[in-house]
Enzyme design. Structure first.
Site, PDB file in Angstrom:
ATOM      1  N   PHE A 170       0.746  -1.272   0.092  1.00 54.94           N
ATOM      2  CA  PHE A 170      -0.045  -0.116   0.112  1.00 54.94           C
ATOM      3  C   PHE A 170       0.910   1.196   0.070  1.00 54.94           C
ATOM      4  CE2 PHE A 170      -1.958  -3.274   2.958  1.00 54.94           C
ATOM      5  CZ  PHE A 170      -3.006  -3.779   1.751  1.00 54.94           C
ATOM      6  N   GLY A 395      -0.116  -8.848  -4.243  1.00 58.38           N
ATOM      7  CA  GLY A 395      -1.321  -9.333  -4.117  1.00 58.38           C
ATOM      8  C   GLY A 395      -2.688  -8.704  -5.102  1.00 58.38           C
ATOM      9  N   THR A 396      -2.013  -8.128  -6.208  1.00 62.47           N
ATOM     10  CA  THR A 396      -2.737  -7.746  -7.337  1.00 62.47           C
ATOM     11  C   THR A 396      -3.124  -8.677  -8.519  1.00 62.47           C
ATOM     12  OG1 THR A 396      -0.809  -6.774  -8.278  1.00 62.47           O
ATOM     13  CG2 THR A 396      -2.096  -5.304  -6.801  1.00 62.47           C
ATOM     14  N   ARG A 578      -9.402  -1.164 -20.071  1.00 58.60           N
ATOM     15  CA  ARG A 578      -9.694  -2.790 -20.345  1.00 58.60           C
ATOM     16  C   ARG A 578      -9.472  -3.519 -18.899  1.00 58.60           C
ATOM     17  NH1 ARG A 578      -9.297  -5.999 -24.646  1.00 58.60           N
ATOM     18  NH2 ARG A 578      -8.355  -4.362 -25.821  1.00 58.60           N
ATOM     19  N   ASN A 581      -8.628  -9.111 -15.950  1.00 61.85           N
ATOM     20  CA  ASN A 581      -8.935 -10.294 -15.280  1.00 61.85           C
ATOM     21  C   ASN A 581     -10.272  -9.844 -14.199  1.00 61.85           C
ATOM     22  OD1 ASN A 581      -9.093 -12.353 -12.886  1.00 61.85           O
ATOM     23  ND2 ASN A 581      -7.726 -13.467 -14.187  1.00 61.85           N
ATOM     24  N   THR A 584      -9.341 -10.803 -10.334  1.00 55.98           N
ATOM     25  CA  THR A 584      -8.515  -9.858  -9.516  1.00 55.98           C
ATOM     26  C   THR A 584      -8.747  -8.570  -9.431  1.00 55.98           C
ATOM     27  OG1 THR A 584      -7.110  -9.798 -11.614  1.00 55.98           O
ATOM     28  CG2 THR A 584      -6.571 -11.511 -10.068  1.00 55.98           C
ATOM     29  N   GLU A 655      -5.645   1.533  -6.674  1.00 59.74           N
ATOM     30  CA  GLU A 655      -5.861   2.897  -5.929  1.00 59.74           C
ATOM     31  C   GLU A 655      -7.081   3.453  -5.887  1.00 59.74           C
ATOM     32  OE1 GLU A 655      -1.879   4.610  -4.706  1.00 59.74           O
ATOM     33  OE2 GLU A 655      -1.117   4.065  -6.944  1.00 59.74           O
TER      34      GLU A 655
END
Length: 689
Positions: A170, A395-396, A578, A581, A584, A655
């Site tokens: 973060f 974790g993205t 776009r 996924n 996620t 974010e």
């Protein structure tokens, strides 16, 4: 260690530090909790016990600990991250005075801390005296490597940083210099050393979001068209040029002939403020979007309609078209999905038993950044493909989405793709921050795959034993691990057969994409051939402005007797280009909304008013949302590709999900109760003030 030298650090790629304070190099303590010594022991328990035995003598000096008290000594910075900080200073007063309607209020946000589940940790291993390997929890292996190489005077290629998985960051990981301390210890001890920061140290040594006091004034004509916007921020810093840029979104959103954005920055003897998820926009959208709601209510115009009538399709400051902008779609889709039409203009009109029920909304926005990046793609004779870049997965979903990009670009199954990231020895990529990873590395991955296909095509066309021999490369398509003649797919050649006949065990290609607007936070090495980037891609300085947009909708239930606020459901509609996924991406927005719920209702770091040390030092007293605080969150994406940021068409998403959330909740509280709360977090005692 080498001393601080901004020019030399910039040349070495090491200028981007959390704080300008090389560790253990002097005897001045700049804030409570600053590292002044390191104890090395065989076990964690021994190290802690020994550390408590250290006796330190201090000469006391008066500390600056209170923002309000230090504001008379504050400064007005001229620049922020290369942009002018003070915009139209003093010019809003006259148009505000002439406005038919105006609001002018103060809003405040507290200091907040990142608190990823995984605290910062580093293992340092020296190989001889001139080679260093760091296993680190960092958001940027390349940046951490450059910082270590600079301060220890090592060759860049002799510092290797490895971080295959990072448990959240973060904005807090990769900029701090405790990695240098553990490397110093490993060199002194002559063996590998591990340093793991405690949860308490997360409050003092790896940055935080600084508190802000913001003043927002809006003026409109009689019909509700904005004539002027003024957004002023008081905040602080220490040992850095960074400060919380809470006026950023006020330079982007809405049509107004004049906008004034200014800052006063005081010095406080607190640990150094830094980037924290959507720095600037998170506290800034709370203030601006609360003020927009206040103005809409004063005008008796629906808050969604008020925003629509003041919408702008151009960057208000630069006059450029946005590269891709569907904010109006976000408003309308969000209102429909949320059921906004059942909202009452007047507060206190909806109840559920003892609870007052309110609806609120706000705009979300965050820049669409892109930096230079390099990606290498290797295919072996078995048909397995490895994608390599020094990016990070915090974790993205970077592993997942990179595999998808390569699979699509080569026409092979995802399960044949192996992604290698998180190693500074791989082709360089930018820091995983600023919502730029997807927009930066995927164009390079696509280009590398195209180069790989071109080489396979060249080999097949030149091979007399290939069914594609002598064909024009423009006539050849690809799918399912083979090349084929367009219009006659019976004439094909598999990748494996092409490699086998050429007696090649593997084939590789490497590409660097350089956005027109600049190299961003990474300096590409000579590992890859730069691709020719079309001039319309990310040319924000010359032609387009790159931003993502969204709309946030909240339903809250307020217990009037106890002042407790519960968010019962939330709708977030985002325009981020776009969607690579869906799973996620949705997870990122859910995480951002939860982050925003924490900022709205509970998160705050409290400091001792005598000494300036944080007193909320664990997750027992620094409250973050838990399961019962989190309602159902409906996430929807507009999903239209950005045709200018890259051939991929995706902007970042990590974010924007938090921006506007706290304002939507605060606005819903007003709709429920008629009470306007302007100071975060919205804790029960503030309801009764």
């Amino acid at each position: 260690m080498k001393p601080l030298d901004m020019q030399a650090q910039a040349k070495a790629g090491a200028a981007f530090l959390g704080e300008n304070l090389p560790p253990l190099q002097d005897n001045i303590v700049h804030y409570p909790g600053q590292f002044i010594a390191l104890v090395v022991a065989e076990t964690y328990e021994q190290a802690r016990a020994a550390a408590y035995k250290i006796k330190v003598r201090y000469t006391l000096e008066k500390a600056a600990v209170d923002l309000q008290a230090e504001l008379p000594n504050s400064k007005k910075p001229k620049m922020f991250m290369g942009e002018e900080a003070q915009v139209n200073d003093g010019k809003a007063a006259a148009p505000l005075a002439a406005s038919a309607q105006k609001v002018d209020h103060k809003y405040s946000t507290p200091a907040e801390h990142h608190h990823p589940m995984e605290p910062h940790a580093t293992v340092a291993v020296w190989e001889g005296t001139d080679k260093l390997k760091l296993y680190d929890a960092t958001q940027g292996v390349g940046l951490t490597s450059s910082i270590a190489a600079y301060f220890f005077g090592l060759k860049p290629e002799n510092v290797n940083v490895v971080a295959p998985f990072v448990g959240g960051g973060f904005g807090s990981k990769g900029l701090w210099l405790h990695t240098l301390i553990v490397a110093m210890a490993a060199k002194a001890a002559g063996r590998p050393v591990k340093l793991a920061l405690t949860r308490q140290m997360m409050q003092t040594n790896v940055g935080h979001r600084a508190a802000t006091i913001q003043r927002v004034a809006l003026g409109t004509d009689a019909g509700g068209k904005l004539s002027v916007m003024r957004h002023h921020t008081d905040t602080y810093n220490n040992l850095t040029q960074f400060f919380e840029p809470s006026g950023k979104q006020s330079l982007v959103l809405y049509q107004a002939p004049l906008r004034e954005v200014t800052y006063n920055v005081a010095h406080l003897d607190r640990s150094t403020p830094t980037f924290m998820r959507a720095p600037g926009e998170t506290p800034g959208t709370f203030a601006l979007e609360s003020a927009m709601d206040e103005m809409a209510y004063q005008l008796k115009i629906d808050p969604v309609e008020f925003r629509i009538m003041n919408h702008t399709a151009k960057d208000p400051m630069k006059g450029h078209d946005f590269s891709s902008e569907f904010l109006l779609d976000c408003y309308r889709t969000g209102a429909e999905r949320f059921g906004w039409s059942s909202r009452s203009m007047e507060p206190r009109q909806k109840r559920n038993g003892k609870y007052l029920v309110g609806y609120g909304m706000a705009t979300a926005t965050y820049p669409g950044g892109r930096s230079a990046a390099s990606v290498k793609v290797l295919m072996n004779s078995k048909g397995d493909v490895t994608v390599m870049t020094a990016s990070i997965d915090i974790g993205t979903g970077t592993y997942t989405v990179l595999a998808q990009t390569a699979a699509d670009a080569l026409g092979i199954p995802v399960d044949r793709i192996d992604v290698k990231i998180g190693d500074s020895s791989l082709p360089p990529a930018p820091l995983a921050g600023g919502s730029q990873t997807t927009a930066s590395i995927h164009p390079a991955a696509l280009d590398a795959c195209v180069l790989l296909r071109k080489e396979l095509t060249t080999m097949a066309v030149a091979d007399p034993d290939s069914k594609l021999n002598g064909r024009n490369p423009e006539e050849i398509g690809f799918a399912e691990g083979k090349l084929f003649l367009k219009g006659d797919e019976q004439k094909n050649d598999t990748y494996l057969n092409i490699l086998r006949r050429a007696k090649r065990n593997e084939i590789e290609a490497c590409a660097t994409t350089l956005p027109v607007s600049g190299a961003g936070l990474t300096v590409p090495s000579a590992l890859c051939t730069p691709s020719q980037t079309p001039p319309e891609q990310n040319s924000d300085i010359k032609q387009y402005a790159f931003h993502s947009f969204g709309a946030q909708f909240a339903e809250v239930w307020v217990d009037e007797d106890f002042g407790t606020i519960r968010v019962k459901r939330f709708t977030s509609v985002q325009d981020v280009g776009r969607i690579m996924n869906e799973k996620t991406a949705r997870s990122q927005v859910i995480g951002g909304v939860i982050f925003g719920i924490g900022a709205a209702l509970m998160e705050a770091t409290d400091y001792d008013k005598r000494w300036g040390n944080p007193v909320t030092r664990t997750l027992a007293d620094y409250h973050v949302p838990v399961h019962l605080d989190v309602p159902p969150i409906d996430v929807h994406f507009i999903g239209k590709p950005d045709p200018h940021i890259s051939p991929i068409g995706a902007r970042g998403i990590g974010e924007i999900g938090i921006t506007g959330v706290s304002a939507a909740i605060a606005n819903a509280v007003f709709n429920a109760t008629g009470k306007r709360l302007r100071d975060l977090p919205l804790t029960p005692e503030k309801f009764f003030d």
